[in-house]
Every structure is written in C-alpha cells, then in structure tokens.
Design a protein around this motif. Structure first.
Motif, PDB file in Angstrom:
ATOM      1  N   GLU A  27       0.681 -10.980  -4.151  1.00 32.11           N
ATOM      2  CA  GLU A  27       0.951  -9.574  -4.976  1.00 32.11           C
ATOM      3  C   GLU A  27      -0.149  -8.621  -3.728  1.00 32.11           C
ATOM      4  OE1 GLU A  27       0.670  -6.925  -8.770  1.00 32.11           O
ATOM      5  OE2 GLU A  27       0.382  -8.754  -8.803  1.00 32.11           O
ATOM      6  N   PHE A  28       0.548  -7.699  -3.482  1.00 37.32           N
ATOM      7  CA  PHE A  28      -0.179  -6.640  -2.403  1.00 37.32           C
ATOM      8  C   PHE A  28      -0.427  -5.530  -2.770  1.00 37.32           C
ATOM      9  CE2 PHE A  28       2.548 -10.092  -0.351  1.00 37.32           C
ATOM     10  CZ  PHE A  28       0.832 -10.242   0.396  1.00 37.32           C
ATOM     11  N   GLU A  29      -1.245  -4.591  -2.702  1.00 34.39           N
ATOM     12  CA  GLU A  29      -1.594  -3.158  -2.894  1.00 34.39           C
ATOM     13  C   GLU A  29      -0.791  -2.516  -1.671  1.00 34.39           C
ATOM     14  OE1 GLU A  29      -2.436   1.135  -4.362  1.00 34.39           O
ATOM     15  OE2 GLU A  29      -2.830  -0.897  -5.088  1.00 34.39           O
ATOM     16  N   VAL A  30      -0.363  -1.360  -2.068  1.00 32.90           N
ATOM     17  CA  VAL A  30       0.587  -0.921  -0.704  1.00 32.90           C
ATOM     18  C   VAL A  30      -0.152   0.576  -0.768  1.00 32.90           C
ATOM     19  CG1 VAL A  30       2.701  -0.299  -0.158  1.00 32.90           C
ATOM     20  CG2 VAL A  30       2.767  -2.077  -0.974  1.00 32.90           C
ATOM     21  N   THR A  31      -0.550   0.762   0.670  1.00 37.45           N
ATOM     22  CA  THR A  31      -0.967   2.072   0.989  1.00 37.45           C
ATOM     23  C   THR A  31      -0.200   2.707   1.977  1.00 37.45           C
ATOM     24  OG1 THR A  31      -2.570   0.771   2.831  1.00 37.45           O
ATOM     25  CG2 THR A  31      -3.024   0.868   0.666  1.00 37.45           C
ATOM     26  N   TYR A  32       1.230   2.076   2.672  1.00 42.00           N
ATOM     27  CA  TYR A  32       1.760   2.563   3.462  1.00 42.00           C
ATOM     28  C   TYR A  32       3.213   1.944   2.727  1.00 42.00           C
ATOM     29  CZ  TYR A  32       4.249   4.492   7.551  1.00 42.00           C
ATOM     30  OH  TYR A  32       5.405   4.813   8.511  1.00 42.00           O
ATOM     31  N   LEU A  33       4.341   2.714   2.898  1.00 44.70           N
ATOM     32  CA  LEU A  33       5.872   2.992   2.674  1.00 44.70           C
ATOM     33  C   LEU A  33       6.411   3.656   4.074  1.00 44.70           C
ATOM     34  CD1 LEU A  33       7.765   1.721   0.566  1.00 44.70           C
ATOM     35  CD2 LEU A  33       7.544   3.755  -1.104  1.00 44.70           C
ATOM     36  N   SER A  49      -5.310  -5.890   5.889  1.00 45.82           N
ATOM     37  CA  SER A  49      -4.317  -5.566   5.530  1.00 45.82           C
ATOM     38  C   SER A  49      -2.663  -6.427   6.387  1.00 45.82           C
ATOM     39  CB  SER A  49      -4.747  -4.037   6.255  1.00 45.82           C
ATOM     40  OG  SER A  49      -2.742  -2.869   6.325  1.00 45.82           O
ATOM     41  N   HIS A  50      -1.745  -5.834   6.086  1.00 46.24           N
ATOM     42  CA  HIS A  50      -1.126  -6.804   6.468  1.00 46.24           C
ATOM     43  C   HIS A  50       0.070  -5.599   6.905  1.00 46.24           C
ATOM     44  CE1 HIS A  50      -2.602 -10.859   6.253  1.00 46.24           C
ATOM     45  NE2 HIS A  50      -3.013 -10.072   4.803  1.00 46.24           N
ATOM     46  N   ALA A  51       0.837  -5.595   7.447  1.00 43.71           N
ATOM     47  CA  ALA A  51       1.496  -4.668   8.071  1.00 43.71           C
ATOM     48  C   ALA A  51       3.590  -5.253   7.950  1.00 43.71           C
ATOM     49  CB  ALA A  51       2.453  -4.272  10.250  1.00 43.71           C
ATOM     50  N   ILE A  52       4.261  -5.768   6.960  1.00 38.50           N
ATOM     51  CA  ILE A  52       5.023  -6.307   6.451  1.00 38.50           C
ATOM     52  C   ILE A  52       6.645  -5.107   6.727  1.00 38.50           C
ATOM     53  CG2 ILE A  52       6.077  -7.817   4.752  1.00 38.50           C
ATOM     54  CD1 ILE A  52       3.652  -8.055   3.955  1.00 38.50           C
ATOM     55  N   THR A  64      25.329  -1.554   6.580  1.00 37.38           N
ATOM     56  CA  THR A  64      24.441  -0.420   6.823  1.00 37.38           C
ATOM     57  C   THR A  64      23.030  -1.202   7.373  1.00 37.38           C
ATOM     58  OG1 THR A  64      25.403   0.147   5.735  1.00 37.38           O
ATOM     59  CG2 THR A  64      23.344   1.580   6.232  1.00 37.38           C
ATOM     60  N   PRO A  65      22.254  -0.758   8.414  1.00 41.12           N
ATOM     61  CA  PRO A  65      21.084  -1.375   8.221  1.00 41.12           C
ATOM     62  C   PRO A  65      20.141  -0.443   7.143  1.00 41.12           C
ATOM     63  CG  PRO A  65      21.773  -0.331  10.345  1.00 41.12           C
ATOM     64  CD  PRO A  65      22.775  -0.414   8.913  1.00 41.12           C
ATOM     65  N   THR A  66      19.136  -1.680   6.671  1.00 40.70           N
ATOM     66  CA  THR A  66      18.142  -1.083   6.068  1.00 40.70           C
ATOM     67  C   THR A  66      16.769  -1.687   6.014  1.00 40.70           C
ATOM     68  OG1 THR A  66      19.614  -0.810   4.577  1.00 40.70           O
ATOM     69  CG2 THR A  66      17.691  -0.321   3.188  1.00 40.70           C
ATOM     70  N   LYS A  67      15.978  -1.115   6.365  1.00 40.77           N
ATOM     71  CA  LYS A  67      13.971  -1.030   6.445  1.00 40.77           C
ATOM     72  C   LYS A  67      13.453  -0.687   5.382  1.00 40.77           C
ATOM     73  CE  LYS A  67      11.121  -2.060  10.589  1.00 40.77           C
ATOM     74  NZ  LYS A  67      11.213  -1.541  12.148  1.00 40.77           N
ATOM     75  N   VAL A  68      12.259  -1.544   5.025  1.00 43.88           N
ATOM     76  CA  VAL A  68      10.928  -1.432   4.269  1.00 43.88           C
ATOM     77  C   VAL A  68      10.086  -2.185   4.760  1.00 43.88           C
ATOM     78  CG1 VAL A  68      10.433  -1.101   2.239  1.00 43.88           C
ATOM     79  CG2 VAL A  68      12.441  -0.828   2.028  1.00 43.88           C
ATOM     80  N   SER A  69       8.791  -0.613   5.087  1.00 37.88           N
ATOM     81  CA  SER A  69       7.794  -1.038   5.728  1.00 37.88           C
ATOM     82  C   SER A  69       6.879  -1.108   4.871  1.00 37.88           C
ATOM     83  CB  SER A  69       7.672  -0.302   7.880  1.00 37.88           C
ATOM     84  OG  SER A  69       8.790  -0.771   8.022  1.00 37.88           O
ATOM     85  N   VAL A  70       5.907  -1.494   5.224  1.00 36.31           N
ATOM     86  CA  VAL A  70       4.590  -1.462   3.739  1.00 36.31           C
ATOM     87  C   VAL A  70       3.444  -1.708   4.745  1.00 36.31           C
ATOM     88  CG1 VAL A  70       5.945  -1.931   1.681  1.00 36.31           C
ATOM     89  CG2 VAL A  70       4.692  -3.850   3.366  1.00 36.31           C
ATOM     90  N   ARG A  71       2.136  -1.260   4.575  1.00 35.15           N
ATOM     91  CA  ARG A  71       0.984  -1.536   4.695  1.00 35.15           C
ATOM     92  C   ARG A  71       0.289  -2.158   3.759  1.00 35.15           C
ATOM     93  NH1 ARG A  71       0.890   1.755   9.045  1.00 35.15           N
ATOM     94  NH2 ARG A  71      -0.649   3.351   8.046  1.00 35.15           N
ATOM     95  N   ALA A  72      -0.307  -3.417   3.276  1.00 31.90           N
ATOM     96  CA  ALA A  72      -1.246  -4.074   1.983  1.00 31.90           C
ATOM     97  C   ALA A  72      -1.872  -4.935   1.782  1.00 31.90           C
ATOM     98  CB  ALA A  72       0.678  -4.070   1.993  1.00 31.90           C
ATOM     99  N   THR A  73      -2.269  -4.973   1.540  1.00 29.93           N
ATOM    100  CA  THR A  73      -3.527  -5.481   1.420  1.00 29.93           C
ATOM    101  C   THR A  73      -3.088  -6.901   0.385  1.00 29.93           C
ATOM    102  OG1 THR A  73      -5.209  -3.778   2.059  1.00 29.93           O
ATOM    103  CG2 THR A  73      -6.353  -5.771   1.101  1.00 29.93           C
ATOM    104  N   PRO A  74      -3.829  -8.224   0.154  1.00 27.31           N
ATOM    105  CA  PRO A  74      -3.355  -9.106  -0.880  1.00 27.31           C
ATOM    106  C   PRO A  74      -3.912  -9.058  -2.214  1.00 27.31           C
ATOM    107  CG  PRO A  74      -3.948  -9.696   0.781  1.00 27.31           C
ATOM    108  CD  PRO A  74      -4.016  -8.727   1.329  1.00 27.31           C
ATOM    109  N   LYS A  75      -3.876  -8.266  -3.179  1.00 30.84           N
ATOM    110  CA  LYS A  75      -4.152  -8.956  -4.294  1.00 30.84           C
ATOM    111  C   LYS A  75      -4.694  -9.772  -4.974  1.00 30.84           C
ATOM    112  CE  LYS A  75      -1.997  -5.447  -7.077  1.00 30.84           C
ATOM    113  NZ  LYS A  75      -2.110  -4.467  -7.968  1.00 30.84           N
ATOM    114  N   SER A  76      -3.408 -10.817  -4.854  1.00 29.90           N
ATOM    115  CA  SER A  76      -3.305 -12.399  -5.569  1.00 29.90           C
ATOM    116  C   SER A  76      -2.720 -13.186  -4.947  1.00 29.90           C
ATOM    117  CB  SER A  76      -3.435 -11.858  -6.793  1.00 29.90           C
ATOM    118  OG  SER A  76      -1.670 -11.670  -7.087  1.00 29.90           O
ATOM    119  N   LEU A  77      -2.560 -14.547  -4.563  1.00 27.05           N
ATOM    120  CA  LEU A  77      -1.919 -15.145  -4.754  1.00 27.05           C
ATOM    121  C   LEU A  77      -1.783 -15.826  -5.664  1.00 27.05           C
ATOM    122  CD1 LEU A  77      -0.615 -17.362  -2.366  1.00 27.05           C
ATOM    123  CD2 LEU A  77      -3.093 -17.903  -1.664  1.00 27.05           C
TER     124      LEU A  77
END
Length: 171
Positions: free
Chosen positions: A129-135, A78-81, A100-113
């Motif tokens: 490409e990642f599977e996102v479990t946290y947004l 899992s990567h915190a991006i 306007t500051p905008t931030k999108v945070s994800v925790r994601a696991t790679p599915k493909s490169l």
C-alpha cells in the motif's frame, strides 16, 4: 459513439522502464478536502470543497506470491510507478472494436507491505500500500488528470485549477 468496455491487458513498470510483473492494482480515489460552511444567507450547511486540494490518495498492488518486486517497492522512498493498459472500445456505429492506450502514473511512498499467508495450492495475497503524492492519467494520448500535491498542480480535462493559487502565492 465509442463505448469503452474493459481493460484487456495491462503492465506495471517502475521508473518508466523496469517491468515489475503480474499484480492487480487498486488505483487512487480523488476526494476533495471540504469544510462545512453555514451562516447568514445559507439555508443549512454546505460541505464546500477546497478547489484542487485532495485528501490522502492511496494505491494498492496485490501480488499472487511473495514477489521480489513487492519487496523492492517496500523500500522507504518515493517510487515512480506506471500502469499501462489497453482498453477495449466498441464503435457502436460500425460494430468495430479498437484498443485505446491508457496510462496511469503515480509517485508513491510505501505505507505497508503485507506478506500474506502460506497455504498449499493458494496464492499468498501479498500486497503493497502506498501514499500517492502525484497522479497523472493519460487516455489515448490526452492528459485528463494531473495532480501534483507538492507543486500545487491540479489539472482536470486541460484546466489547471491551482494556477491562480500559485500566482497569488508567487510560485
């Protein structure tokens, strides 16, 4: 009235502080899990959403070349991006622009490169490409969306739609 116009710049970070470089991102889409409901008292069918539950969420980073960051992000963990953006906003009453500051945070696991292709004078079109479990989506300091699939959290505009579910399950 404030009119959000466009992203004027953004950066990609790993673990909150490691700058990853230049990549375009396709952010996750939220699609509620549904079940078709039909029967007595219903004139037809209804695709009933399961409140706070979403289908697979994916995120894709597109790189111009075979970037070391793309290789690093292919590690099977899992990567915190974080995607930090500056949004240009027009105040229609004054005609003034602001950022306007905008931030999108994800925790994601790679599915493909996909390493892409080699072509003279062209980009490789490398992508992860990642599977996102946290947004989490923050605009101008306010949390608008927070979805944590493993901890049954679904906050939209300040309302936690899974709080009652967690309480019923003793979580």
């Amino acid at each position: 009235m404030k009119i959000p116009e466009k992203i004027t710049g953004y950066s990609v970070y790993l673990d909150g502080s490691t700058y990853l470089g230049v990549a375009d991102v396709e952010l996750p889409s939220l699609e509620a899990l549904t079940e078709t409901i039909k029967g007595a008292g219903i004139a037809g069918e209804i695709d009933s959403p399961t409140i706070g539950h979403y289908g697979s969420m994916s995120c894709t980073l597109n790189w111009r070349t075979i970037d070391p960051a793309a290789i690093k992000l292919s590690a099977p963990k899992s990567h915190a991006i974080d995607f930090r953006a500056a949004q240009q906003t027009l105040d229609s009453a004054t005609g003034n622009y602001s950022t306007t500051p905008t931030k999108v945070s994800v925790r994601a696991t790679p599915k493909s490169l996909s390493l892409g292709k080699f072509e003279v004078g062209a980009t490789t079109d490398t992508s992860n490409e990642f599977e996102v479990t946290y947004l989490k989506v923050i605009v101008d300091g306010k949390v608008w969306i927070e979805i944590d699939k493993f901890n049954s959290i679904c906050i939209i505009d300040g309302v936690d739609y899974l709080a009652a579910e967690r309480a019923a399950l003793g979580k």
